[in-house]
Design an enzyme around this catalytic site. Sequence first.
Site, PDB file in Angstrom:
ATOM      1  N   ASN A  83       0.816  -1.200   0.000  1.00 21.92           N
ATOM      2  CA  ASN A  83       0.000   0.000   0.000  1.00 21.92           C
ATOM      3  C   ASN A  83       0.859   1.264   0.000  1.00 21.92           C
ATOM      4  OD1 ASN A  83      -2.383   1.609   0.184  1.00 21.92           O
ATOM      5  ND2 ASN A  83      -3.369  -0.041   1.329  1.00 21.92           N
ATOM      6  N   HIS A 113      23.609   0.839  12.548  1.00 21.88           N
ATOM      7  CA  HIS A 113      24.783   1.628  12.920  1.00 21.88           C
ATOM      8  C   HIS A 113      25.182   1.289  14.346  1.00 21.88           C
ATOM      9  CE1 HIS A 113      23.740   4.114   9.438  1.00 21.88           C
ATOM     10  NE2 HIS A 113      22.509   4.143   9.914  1.00 21.88           N
ATOM     11  N   THR A 170      11.326  -6.086  16.215  1.00 22.32           N
ATOM     12  CA  THR A 170      12.765  -6.088  16.494  1.00 22.32           C
ATOM     13  C   THR A 170      13.357  -7.494  16.482  1.00 22.32           C
ATOM     14  OG1 THR A 170      12.389  -6.224  18.876  1.00 22.32           O
ATOM     15  CG2 THR A 170      12.559  -4.014  17.908  1.00 22.32           C
ATOM     16  N   LYS A 171      12.496  -8.515  16.559  1.00 25.79           N
ATOM     17  CA  LYS A 171      12.956  -9.912  16.604  1.00 25.79           C
ATOM     18  C   LYS A 171      12.141 -10.743  15.626  1.00 25.79           C
ATOM     19  CE  LYS A 171      14.282  -9.931  21.502  1.00 25.79           C
ATOM     20  NZ  LYS A 171      15.312  -9.146  21.620  1.00 25.79           N
ATOM     21  N   LYS A 188      -0.606 -14.834  19.949  1.00 34.70           N
ATOM     22  CA  LYS A 188      -1.201 -16.164  19.955  1.00 34.70           C
ATOM     23  C   LYS A 188      -0.875 -16.872  18.648  1.00 34.70           C
ATOM     24  CE  LYS A 188      -5.780 -14.938  18.098  1.00 34.70           C
ATOM     25  NZ  LYS A 188      -7.201 -15.069  18.304  1.00 34.70           N
TER      26      LYS A 188
END
Length: 190
Positions: A83, A113, A170-171, A188
Amino acid sequence: MTEKEKMLKGERYNSRDAELLGMYHRARKLLNAYNALDSELTAERERILHDLLGGKGKGVWIETPFYCDYGENITIGENTFINTNCIFLDDNTISIGKNGLIAPYVQIYTATHPLRASERIVEEGHGNSYVTSTKPVVIGDNVWIGGNSVIFPGVTIGNNVTIGAGSVVTKSLPDNVLAYGNPCKKIKDL
């Protein structure tokens, strides 16, 4: 080893290298043309995306405006919809599977960085430069990423995943989950 090779291997590289700047300027020209094009000119849109991206399956649709660094490091599987106002910083590879839904304002980053300013900023004769390295991003098949989400460098998102709007991923996430939040986490199994 060239700066481009270093970049794609995740090593520290000079983003102002002549080859990389050439790739950057080429992508800007293609993006300017794509983002200014009448939406009814579908054949021309296809041609520009073919020239811009590293790979694109049948039925891929990218709304404008769309932004990326180089384009050639991005592959998108068939029938994926991206989109408006998405930003893909493809300093390393971004691989998106088939049947994906990527909502407005999704940002996918591959550059990173050093955290410490003293390690990040390098003084040079013409001014400062910034230490940069990269990590690839992989997004599986049948993934829906909600609007205003941010995908960090090195993240892998499994197949059949739904990520709620506004998430900061982030993971990596496994297959078949609903995940959301800042930081994004599994809520879930689906």
